[in-house]
Design a protein around this motif. Structure first.
Motif, PDB file in Angstrom:
ATOM      1  N   VAL A 240       0.835  -1.207   0.000  1.00 21.13           N
ATOM      2  CA  VAL A 240       0.000   0.000   0.000  1.00 21.13           C
ATOM      3  C   VAL A 240       0.867   1.254   0.000  1.00 21.13           C
ATOM      4  CG1 VAL A 240      -1.643   1.330   1.378  1.00 21.13           C
ATOM      5  CG2 VAL A 240      -1.977  -1.135   1.054  1.00 21.13           C
ATOM      6  N   LEU A 241       1.896   1.283   0.818  1.00 22.87           N
ATOM      7  CA  LEU A 241       2.700   2.500   0.931  1.00 22.87           C
ATOM      8  C   LEU A 241       3.551   2.751  -0.310  1.00 22.87           C
ATOM      9  CD1 LEU A 241       3.726   2.558   4.683  1.00 22.87           C
ATOM     10  CD2 LEU A 241       1.851   3.715   3.507  1.00 22.87           C
ATOM     11  N   ALA A 242       3.764   1.726  -1.117  1.00 26.99           N
ATOM     12  CA  ALA A 242       4.432   1.947  -2.407  1.00 26.99           C
ATOM     13  C   ALA A 242       3.565   2.768  -3.351  1.00 26.99           C
ATOM     14  CB  ALA A 242       4.786   0.612  -3.050  1.00 26.99           C
ATOM     15  N   LEU A 243       2.273   2.925  -3.006  1.00 24.18           N
ATOM     16  CA  LEU A 243       1.346   3.712  -3.821  1.00 24.18           C
ATOM     17  C   LEU A 243       1.164   5.130  -3.270  1.00 24.18           C
ATOM     18  CD1 LEU A 243      -1.428   0.995  -4.360  1.00 24.18           C
ATOM     19  CD2 LEU A 243       0.286   1.746  -6.017  1.00 24.18           C
ATOM     20  N   GLN A 244       1.938   5.507  -2.247  1.00 25.91           N
ATOM     21  CA  GLN A 244       1.784   6.864  -1.696  1.00 25.91           C
ATOM     22  C   GLN A 244       2.367   7.883  -2.666  1.00 25.91           C
ATOM     23  OE1 GLN A 244       3.360   7.637   2.342  1.00 25.91           O
ATOM     24  NE2 GLN A 244       1.467   8.813   2.679  1.00 25.91           N
ATOM     25  N   LEU A 245       1.576   8.900  -2.936  1.00 28.47           N
ATOM     26  CA  LEU A 245       1.938   9.950  -3.886  1.00 28.47           C
ATOM     27  C   LEU A 245       2.664  11.084  -3.162  1.00 28.47           C
ATOM     28  CD1 LEU A 245      -1.400   9.942  -5.934  1.00 28.47           C
ATOM     29  CD2 LEU A 245       0.753   8.775  -6.465  1.00 28.47           C
ATOM     30  N   PRO A 246       3.302  11.989  -3.887  1.00 25.13           N
ATOM     31  CA  PRO A 246       4.099  13.041  -3.241  1.00 25.13           C
ATOM     32  C   PRO A 246       3.337  13.892  -2.238  1.00 25.13           C
ATOM     33  CG  PRO A 246       4.646  12.907  -5.568  1.00 25.13           C
ATOM     34  CD  PRO A 246       3.480  11.986  -5.354  1.00 25.13           C
ATOM     35  N   GLY A 247       2.014  14.035  -2.428  1.00 25.82           N
ATOM     36  CA  GLY A 247       1.223  14.842  -1.507  1.00 25.82           C
ATOM     37  C   GLY A 247       0.782  14.104  -0.257  1.00 25.82           C
TER      38      GLY A 247
ATOM     39  N   GLU B  23       5.228   5.252  10.312  1.00 21.94           N
ATOM     40  CA  GLU B  23       4.786   6.383  11.130  1.00 21.94           C
ATOM     41  C   GLU B  23       4.764   7.667  10.313  1.00 21.94           C
ATOM     42  OE1 GLU B  23       6.287   6.614  15.266  1.00 21.94           O
ATOM     43  OE2 GLU B  23       7.502   4.883  14.697  1.00 21.94           O
ATOM     44  N   LEU B  24       5.808   7.899   9.542  1.00 21.32           N
ATOM     45  CA  LEU B  24       5.862   9.111   8.720  1.00 21.32           C
ATOM     46  C   LEU B  24       4.799   9.077   7.628  1.00 21.32           C
ATOM     47  CD1 LEU B  24       7.229  11.782   8.143  1.00 21.32           C
ATOM     48  CD2 LEU B  24       8.910  10.552   6.734  1.00 21.32           C
ATOM     49  N   ALA B  25       4.625   7.929   6.998  1.00 17.35           N
ATOM     50  CA  ALA B  25       3.608   7.806   5.951  1.00 17.35           C
ATOM     51  C   ALA B  25       2.215   8.049   6.503  1.00 17.35           C
ATOM     52  CB  ALA B  25       3.689   6.414   5.314  1.00 17.35           C
ATOM     53  N   THR B  26       1.969   7.583   7.730  1.00 15.37           N
ATOM     54  CA  THR B  26       0.665   7.780   8.363  1.00 15.37           C
ATOM     55  C   THR B  26       0.410   9.258   8.609  1.00 15.37           C
ATOM     56  OG1 THR B  26       0.823   5.601   9.421  1.00 15.37           O
ATOM     57  CG2 THR B  26      -0.750   7.161  10.362  1.00 15.37           C
ATOM     58  N   GLY B  27       1.409   9.945   9.133  1.00 12.92           N
ATOM     59  CA  GLY B  27       1.257  11.373   9.363  1.00 12.92           C
ATOM     60  C   GLY B  27       1.040  12.153   8.081  1.00 12.92           C
ATOM     61  N   ARG B  28       1.744  11.802   7.031  1.00  6.11           N
ATOM     62  CA  ARG B  28       1.585  12.485   5.737  1.00  6.11           C
ATOM     63  C   ARG B  28       0.189  12.248   5.164  1.00  6.11           C
ATOM     64  NH1 ARG B  28       5.021  10.616   1.619  1.00  6.11           N
ATOM     65  NH2 ARG B  28       4.556  12.569   0.549  1.00  6.11           N
TER      66      ARG B  28
ATOM     67  N   LEU C  48      -4.853   4.302  19.506  1.00  4.97           N
ATOM     68  CA  LEU C  48      -4.081   3.929  18.324  1.00  4.97           C
ATOM     69  C   LEU C  48      -2.955   4.931  18.079  1.00  4.97           C
ATOM     70  CD1 LEU C  48      -6.930   2.983  15.810  1.00  4.97           C
ATOM     71  CD2 LEU C  48      -5.440   1.411  17.070  1.00  4.97           C
ATOM     72  N   PRO C  49      -1.787   4.473  17.658  1.00  3.47           N
ATOM     73  CA  PRO C  49      -0.699   5.403  17.338  1.00  3.47           C
ATOM     74  C   PRO C  49      -1.122   6.385  16.247  1.00  3.47           C
ATOM     75  CG  PRO C  49       0.095   3.134  17.426  1.00  3.47           C
ATOM     76  CD  PRO C  49      -1.397   3.060  17.475  1.00  3.47           C
ATOM     77  N   LEU C  50      -0.617   7.598  16.350  1.00  3.38           N
ATOM     78  CA  LEU C  50      -0.995   8.650  15.404  1.00  3.38           C
ATOM     79  C   LEU C  50      -0.061   8.761  14.212  1.00  3.38           C
ATOM     80  CD1 LEU C  50      -1.996  11.477  17.891  1.00  3.38           C
ATOM     81  CD2 LEU C  50      -3.489  10.432  16.179  1.00  3.38           C
ATOM     82  N   GLY C  51       1.116   8.183  14.297  1.00 10.19           N
ATOM     83  CA  GLY C  51       2.098   8.437  13.267  1.00 10.19           C
ATOM     84  C   GLY C  51       2.853   9.723  13.562  1.00 10.19           C
ATOM     85  N   LEU C  52       3.684  10.158  12.635  1.00  5.63           N
ATOM     86  CA  LEU C  52       4.527  11.333  12.812  1.00  5.63           C
ATOM     87  C   LEU C  52       4.162  12.417  11.819  1.00  5.63           C
ATOM     88  CD1 LEU C  52       8.014   9.611  13.229  1.00  5.63           C
ATOM     89  CD2 LEU C  52       6.572  10.536  15.039  1.00  5.63           C
ATOM     90  N   ASP C  53       4.131  13.645  12.296  1.00  4.48           N
ATOM     91  CA  ASP C  53       3.939  14.769  11.394  1.00  4.48           C
ATOM     92  C   ASP C  53       5.230  15.063  10.648  1.00  4.48           C
ATOM     93  OD1 ASP C  53       1.304  15.174  12.127  1.00  4.48           O
ATOM     94  OD2 ASP C  53       1.849  16.486  13.792  1.00  4.48           O
ATOM     95  N   ASP C  54       5.088  15.412   9.378  1.00  2.00           N
ATOM     96  CA  ASP C  54       6.243  15.807   8.562  1.00  2.00           C
ATOM     97  C   ASP C  54       6.438  17.310   8.738  1.00  2.00           C
ATOM     98  OD1 ASP C  54       8.093  16.466   6.649  1.00  2.00           O
ATOM     99  OD2 ASP C  54       7.197  15.223   5.077  1.00  2.00           O
ATOM    100  N   PRO C  55       7.580  17.750   9.329  1.00  2.00           N
ATOM    101  CA  PRO C  55       7.768  19.185   9.545  1.00  2.00           C
ATOM    102  C   PRO C  55       7.638  20.002   8.260  1.00  2.00           C
ATOM    103  CG  PRO C  55       9.447  17.915  10.704  1.00  2.00           C
ATOM    104  CD  PRO C  55       8.687  16.950   9.824  1.00  2.00           C
TER     105      PRO C  55
END
Length: 359
Positions: free
Chosen positions: A142-149, A196-201, A347-354
């Motif tokens: 699934v994460l291989a399908l994450q787009l730049p946005g 975590e980073l992908a989740t935040g994004r 549930l874990p929230l993931g990480l925000d991308d600064p």
């Protein structure tokens, strides 16, 4: 039939008695194939998302062995790249042959929600360990399908290509699944910082960039950011209120598509679950009460009702419609696993991308 004693916690006045709940659970169980698969209905096809939804309903009713068999089926048929096909045929003689070889992101991610729910329902650590490689591979697909946005492309085609297009409903479901996958990783003490980073994004895209998603007139695009836990608090309540008059038909349920005169049971039950999650249990109960006109004698529910024509349509009673209703009732009744999964507080929230925090 499932014993009413195992469904006493699924009692909700005006919606289900223990006996009625048992009949609904038995209807789902009757559709389950010997290999563990749960098609839409006897002789129908299966998609992985609705298969998991039905398995979760079985767990909520205490049918843990049946739910485990459903997850074992997923493990057996998973593709080498971590995906599942969009549809498997269970018509006579087909026995699970692929029907649609597209691989949809939210269909593949949802296994994480089901696995976490089953673990919370049973405490079965061996199950969690056995499913981890399958869950890991699915999330990586699934994460291989994450787009730049930050949004997730909605599918990968059989030739490996994928459209650079994202769907809000699907991405909201994927966000929920990623949070559950992170919970599994934490429990196994196997941290996944990239997840975590992908989740935040992804959450940033859902909450702040609606323009990154294809516009759809479906009610799911309205409530899924709430159901999928991306929105909570005042923002969630404001979103629910904004769409209420457009999609909710008093006394009948929720329109599937605006402005079509068609209410559907699964969308109504899912909205009820979202309402429960933001503290609006009274409205949730009223909504579940409203859709009892879709209940059939066998305990299952018709998919939908065209109210201008006074006609059930399509003429099918689906396991996932019954599953969505049982999960909503389970949450309202305080079932610990179901409330933990759909409440989202733990549930874990993931990480925000600064780099995205300002825009």
């Amino acid at each position: 039939m499932t014993s009413p004693g195992r469904t006493e916690h699924l009692v909700l006045p005006g919606v289900l008695t223990a006996g009625q709940a048992a009949r609904t659970v038995a209807g789902i169980a009757a559709a389950q194939r010997p290999d563990g698969a749960v098609p839409w209905f006897d002789g129908g096809h299966l998609d992985p998302w609705d298969h998991v939804e039905a398995a979760m309903a079985l767990d909520a009713a205490g049918e843990h062995a049946r739910a485990a068999a459903a997850y074992a089926w997923l493990a057996r048929v998973q593709n080498a790249d971590g995906s599942w096909y969009a549809a498997y045929d269970y018509a006579d003689g087909a026995e699970g042959s692929p029907k649609d070889r597209g691989r949809e992101a939210n269909f593949c991610a949802y296994v994480a929600v089901g696995v976490w729910h089953h673990y919370l329902s049973t405490g079965d650590e061996a199950f969690l360990d056995a499913m981890w490689p399958h869950l890991f591979a699915a999330i990586e697909f699934v994460l291989a399908l994450q787009l730049p946005g930050g949004e997730i492309a909605w599918k990968r085609d059989d030739d490996g290509s994928f459209p650079h297009e994202a769907l809000l409903t699907g991405c909201s479901s994927v966000y929920h699944a990623l949070r559950c996958a992170l919970a599994v990783a934490e429990t196994r003490e196997d941290p996944q910082p990239d997840w975590e980073l992908a989740t935040g994004r992804l959450r940033h895209a859902i909450v702040h960039h609606p323009e990154r998603f294809l516009a759809k007139p479906h009610s799911m695009d309205w409530y899924y950011p709430v159901l999928g836990t991306a929105l909570r608090g005042d923002a969630a309540r404001a979103r629910v209120q904004e769409g209420w008059d457009r999609f909710v038909v008093p006394g009948l349920g929720v329109r599937c598509v605006e402005p079509n005169p068609w209410v559907t049971g699964a969308e109504s039950a899912e909205l009820a679950l979202a309402l429960w999650a933001i503290g609006e249990s009274d409205r949730a109960v009223r909504l579940l009460t409203d859709i009892q006109h879709l209940r059939a004698d066998d305990g299952l529910y018709w998919t939908g009702y065209v109210f201008e024509d006074d006609a059930v349509w399509p003429e099918e009673r689906t396991t996932w419609t019954a599953g969505a209703l049982l999960l909503a009732v389970a949450a309202l009744g305080g079932d610990e696993a179901t409330t933990a999964v759909f409440g989202g507080d733990r549930l874990p929230l993931g990480l925000d991308d600064p780099a995205e925090s300002c825009c």
